[in-house]
Design a protein around this motif. Structure first.
Motif, PDB file in Angstrom:
ATOM      1  N   UNK A  75      77.531  45.829 -16.253  1.00 33.71           N
ATOM      2  CA  UNK A  75      76.327  45.413 -16.979  1.00 33.71           C
ATOM      3  C   UNK A  75      75.094  46.119 -16.412  1.00 33.71           C
ATOM      4  N   UNK A  76      75.016  46.217 -15.122  1.00 32.18           N
ATOM      5  CA  UNK A  76      73.905  46.906 -14.469  1.00 32.18           C
ATOM      6  C   UNK A  76      73.896  48.393 -14.805  1.00 32.18           C
ATOM      7  N   UNK A  77      75.109  48.974 -14.898  1.00 36.82           N
ATOM      8  CA  UNK A  77      75.211  50.393 -15.270  1.00 36.82           C
ATOM      9  C   UNK A  77      74.626  50.601 -16.654  1.00 36.82           C
ATOM     10  N   UNK A  78      74.998  49.733 -17.583  1.00 32.62           N
ATOM     11  CA  UNK A  78      74.488  49.854 -18.956  1.00 32.62           C
ATOM     12  C   UNK A  78      72.973  49.699 -19.020  1.00 32.62           C
ATOM     13  N   UNK A  79      72.448  48.730 -18.271  1.00 31.37           N
ATOM     14  CA  UNK A  79      70.994  48.530 -18.256  1.00 31.37           C
ATOM     15  C   UNK A  79      70.271  49.746 -17.676  1.00 31.37           C
ATOM     16  N   UNK A  80      70.814  50.306 -16.603  1.00 29.69           N
ATOM     17  CA  UNK A  80      70.190  51.481 -15.987  1.00 29.69           C
ATOM     18  C   UNK A  80      70.239  52.687 -16.923  1.00 29.69           C
ATOM     19  N   UNK A  81      71.372  52.857 -17.613  1.00 32.72           N
ATOM     20  CA  UNK A  81      71.476  53.973 -18.559  1.00 32.72           C
ATOM     21  C   UNK A  81      70.484  53.809 -19.705  1.00 32.72           C
ATOM     22  N   UNK A  82      70.329  52.571 -20.179  1.00 33.21           N
ATOM     23  CA  UNK A  82      69.357  52.310 -21.240  1.00 33.21           C
ATOM     24  C   UNK A  82      67.936  52.590 -20.761  1.00 33.21           C
ATOM     25  N   UNK A  83      67.661  52.198 -19.537  1.00 33.51           N
ATOM     26  CA  UNK A  83      66.331  52.436 -18.976  1.00 33.51           C
ATOM     27  C   UNK A  83      66.055  53.942 -18.863  1.00 33.51           C
ATOM     28  N   UNK A 121      78.663  49.439  -6.756  1.00 33.41           N
ATOM     29  CA  UNK A 121      79.064  48.031  -6.731  1.00 33.41           C
ATOM     30  C   UNK A 121      80.012  47.662  -7.863  1.00 33.41           C
ATOM     31  N   UNK A 122      80.242  48.582  -8.804  1.00 34.93           N
ATOM     32  CA  UNK A 122      81.128  48.293  -9.928  1.00 34.93           C
ATOM     33  C   UNK A 122      80.512  47.339 -10.936  1.00 34.93           C
ATOM     34  N   UNK A 123      79.208  47.244 -10.990  1.00 30.73           N
ATOM     35  CA  UNK A 123      78.489  46.348 -11.906  1.00 30.73           C
ATOM     36  C   UNK A 123      78.297  47.056 -13.248  1.00 30.73           C
TER      37      UNK A 123
END
Length: 130
Positions: free
Chosen positions: A39-47, A35-37
């Motif tokens: 912010x979501x990519x960063x959150x998922x990587x942090x998780x 989806x090109x998100x």
């Protein structure tokens, strides 16, 4: 690994939960990438990073627990310490070394059947109070 220890079973269950959490975070990451998100990519990587850190901590805790349940190997005793032991504190190696000091038993092995039989007989007599 089958184990009857509730502590280790609990750690194994938590590791399984963490692995499932990591798989879910990877699926979310793929969705965010599609989806090109950013912010979501960063959150998922942090998780994913957090779950991996938890897994490392759990593995370390399990290793510490396992090490605590297994007594350390006994330290090698010096020849002087062995020679200073009274008979009631001698271990099997002391008995074998003492027997080897005889000129007829220089090649005696610790697993010699006659030696073991004599040791068992001495233990039986000691229990009877002889």
């Amino acid at each position: 690994m089958a184990n009857d220890d509730p502590y280790l079973r609990g750690l194994q269950r938590r590791m399984a939960v963490n692995q499932a959490s990591e798989a879910a975070a990877r699926a979310d990451l793929a969705t965010h990438v599609a989806n090109g998100d950013e912010d979501g990519i960063g959150e998922s990587e942090q998780q994913i990073a957090d779950v991996r850190a938890q897994q490392r901590n759990l593995a370390s805790l399990a290793q510490e627990y396992i090490a605590s349940q297994n007594p350390p190997a006994s330290q090698e005793v010096s020849a002087e310490e062995r020679a200073a032991r009274p008979p009631e504190r001698m271990d099997w190696q002391d008995v074998v070394n003492l027997a080897r000091s005889c000129k007829y038993a220089t090649d005696l092995k610790p697993d010699d059947p006659n030696m073991l039989r004599g040791y068992r007989e001495a233990q039986r007599r000691r229990q009877r109070g002889e």
